[in-house]
Design a protein around this motif. Structure first.
Motif, mmCIF file in Angstrom:
data_model
loop_
_atom_site.group_PDB
_atom_site.id
_atom_site.type_symbol
_atom_site.label_atom_id
_atom_site.label_comp_id
_atom_site.label_asym_id
_atom_site.label_seq_id
_atom_site.Cartn_x
_atom_site.Cartn_y
_atom_site.Cartn_z
ATOM 1 N N PHE A 56 84.749 -3.967 -6.004
ATOM 2 C CA PHE A 56 83.547 -4.608 -6.561
ATOM 3 C C PHE A 56 83.060 -5.736 -5.668
ATOM 4 O O PHE A 56 81.850 -5.980 -5.574
ATOM 5 N N HIS A 57 83.977 -6.402 -4.978
ATOM 6 C CA HIS A 57 83.564 -7.461 -4.055
ATOM 7 C C HIS A 57 82.683 -6.884 -2.950
ATOM 8 O O HIS A 57 81.730 -7.535 -2.490
ATOM 9 N N TYR A 58 82.992 -5.663 -2.528
ATOM 10 C CA TYR A 58 82.139 -4.974 -1.558
ATOM 11 C C TYR A 58 80.824 -4.552 -2.195
ATOM 12 O O TYR A 58 79.743 -4.778 -1.636
ATOM 13 N N GLN A 59 80.894 -3.954 -3.376
ATOM 14 C CA GLN A 59 79.692 -3.451 -4.051
ATOM 15 C C GLN A 59 78.652 -4.550 -4.253
ATOM 16 O O GLN A 59 77.455 -4.333 -4.032
ATOM 17 N N GLU B 22 75.799 -2.926 -12.004
ATOM 18 C CA GLU B 22 76.064 -2.824 -13.443
ATOM 19 C C GLU B 22 76.954 -1.621 -13.740
ATOM 20 O O GLU B 22 77.885 -1.712 -14.554
ATOM 21 N N ARG B 23 76.691 -0.503 -13.076
ATOM 22 C CA ARG B 23 77.515 0.683 -13.315
ATOM 23 C C ARG B 23 78.959 0.454 -12.865
ATOM 24 O O ARG B 23 79.899 0.969 -13.477
ATOM 25 N N TRP B 24 79.145 -0.313 -11.782
ATOM 26 C CA TRP B 24 80.510 -0.612 -11.356
ATOM 27 C C TRP B 24 81.201 -1.533 -12.360
ATOM 28 O O TRP B 24 82.400 -1.392 -12.624
ATOM 29 N N LEU B 25 80.482 -2.475 -12.908
ATOM 30 C CA LEU B 25 81.056 -3.327 -13.958
ATOM 31 C C LEU B 25 81.510 -2.488 -15.149
ATOM 32 O O LEU B 25 82.567 -2.742 -15.737
ATOM 33 N N ARG B 26 80.744 -1.470 -15.478
ATOM 34 C CA ARG B 26 81.123 -0.598 -16.589
ATOM 35 C C ARG B 26 82.336 0.247 -16.240
ATOM 36 O O ARG B 26 83.158 0.557 -17.112
ATOM 37 N N LEU B 27 82.463 0.619 -14.966
ATOM 38 C CA LEU B 27 83.679 1.299 -14.525
ATOM 39 C C LEU B 27 84.880 0.386 -14.741
ATOM 40 O O LEU B 27 85.924 0.824 -15.243
ATOM 41 N N LEU C 157 82.296 6.710 -15.111
ATOM 42 C CA LEU C 157 82.111 7.381 -13.826
ATOM 43 C C LEU C 157 80.645 7.468 -13.408
ATOM 44 O O LEU C 157 80.323 8.121 -12.417
ATOM 45 N N ALA C 158 79.772 6.799 -14.137
ATOM 46 C CA ALA C 158 78.332 6.906 -13.857
ATOM 47 C C ALA C 158 77.982 6.455 -12.442
ATOM 48 O O ALA C 158 77.075 7.011 -11.815
ATOM 49 N N TYR C 159 78.691 5.445 -11.914
ATOM 50 C CA TYR C 159 78.386 4.993 -10.557
ATOM 51 C C TYR C 159 78.570 6.132 -9.559
ATOM 52 O O TYR C 159 77.710 6.377 -8.702
ATOM 53 N N PHE C 160 79.690 6.837 -9.667
ATOM 54 C CA PHE C 160 79.974 7.911 -8.722
ATOM 55 C C PHE C 160 78.939 9.028 -8.830
ATOM 56 O O PHE C 160 78.502 9.575 -7.817
ATOM 57 N N ARG C 161 78.545 9.362 -10.039
ATOM 58 C CA ARG C 161 77.577 10.443 -10.224
ATOM 59 C C ARG C 161 76.227 10.073 -9.607
ATOM 60 O O ARG C 161 75.561 10.909 -8.975
#
Length: 220
Positions: A37-40, A81-86, A159-163
């Protein structure tokens, strides 16, 4: 350029191989999510630096979409936001992710190195470094399958970020490759473009080295 991505991309890193084979413990997976997430969260920062280098409205408009893809048009949208949800689906508190607590020094160093590369180098090199996106769709498909098979304790909506990145990565990589092929007309420019992409692959590899060898006290 495709050969560099194919041969040096971090899908071959031992940590990613273990992830995709289902061999990570929950703590190891959470450590990766937190540190990645620090990268994202710095992706729109480096894209803003790249956008500022462009001399035409057409190029700036094209690249601005990348910032919007990660930051969203409004609160509650976008890749960050999607990564936060992951993270939440994996049991990491959102506030902990946003605080940066537990991010490993090696991860900070790798991310700072990439952001500063985009700040200090030419538009050609900064764009060429982004061409790891050429490999993004494949690793996203692999990752989705691995999470569904091996990490069922993470809710599917996590998994929404990956999709989303399957499609976005294909578009981003195609646009950036067109620019690099157009700009890199001399042998020197071509060598600099290849070196920039190699550097970016090394950044992603170094990030995973840090996560793979991270101290257990930094795990959520």
């Amino acid at each position: 350029m495709r050969a560099v991505a194919r041969e040096h991309y971090h899908d071959r890193h031992p940590f990613n191989l273990r992830m995709h084979q289902g061999d990570l413990t929950p703590d190891e997976l959470r450590r990766w999510i937190l540190n990645r997430f620090h990268y994202q969260r710095h992706i729109p920062v480096k894209d803003a630096l790249i956008t500022a280098k462009f001399g035409t409205p057409e190029l700036r408009r094209m690249w601005l979409r990348r910032i919007e893809d990660h930051d969203g048009r409004a609160a509650g949208e976008g890749g960050i936001e999607r990564w936060l949800r992951l993270g939440e689906a994996a049991g990491i508190d959102r506030a902990r992710l946003l605080s940066g607590e537990g991010v490993l020094p090696g991860v900070r160093l790798a991310v700072d190195g990439y952001v500063n590369f985009c700040r200090l180098h030419s538009p050609l090199e900064a764009v060429a470094a982004s061409l790891t996106e050429l490999s993004a769709p494949d690793i996203m498909r692999t990752r989705i399958g691995a999470f569904e098979r091996h990490y069922g304790w993470i809710a599917p909506e996590g998994l929404a970020y990956f999709r989303t990145r399957e499609t976005q990565g294909r578009q981003d990589g195609g646009e950036a490759l067109e620019l690099v092929l157009d700009w890199a007309r001399t042998e020197d420019d071509q060598e600099r473009a290849v070196a920039a992409l190699t550097f970016k692959c090394e950044v992603l590899w170094s990030l995973l080295d840090a996560v793979d060898h991270g101290d257990s006290k930094d795990e959520p």
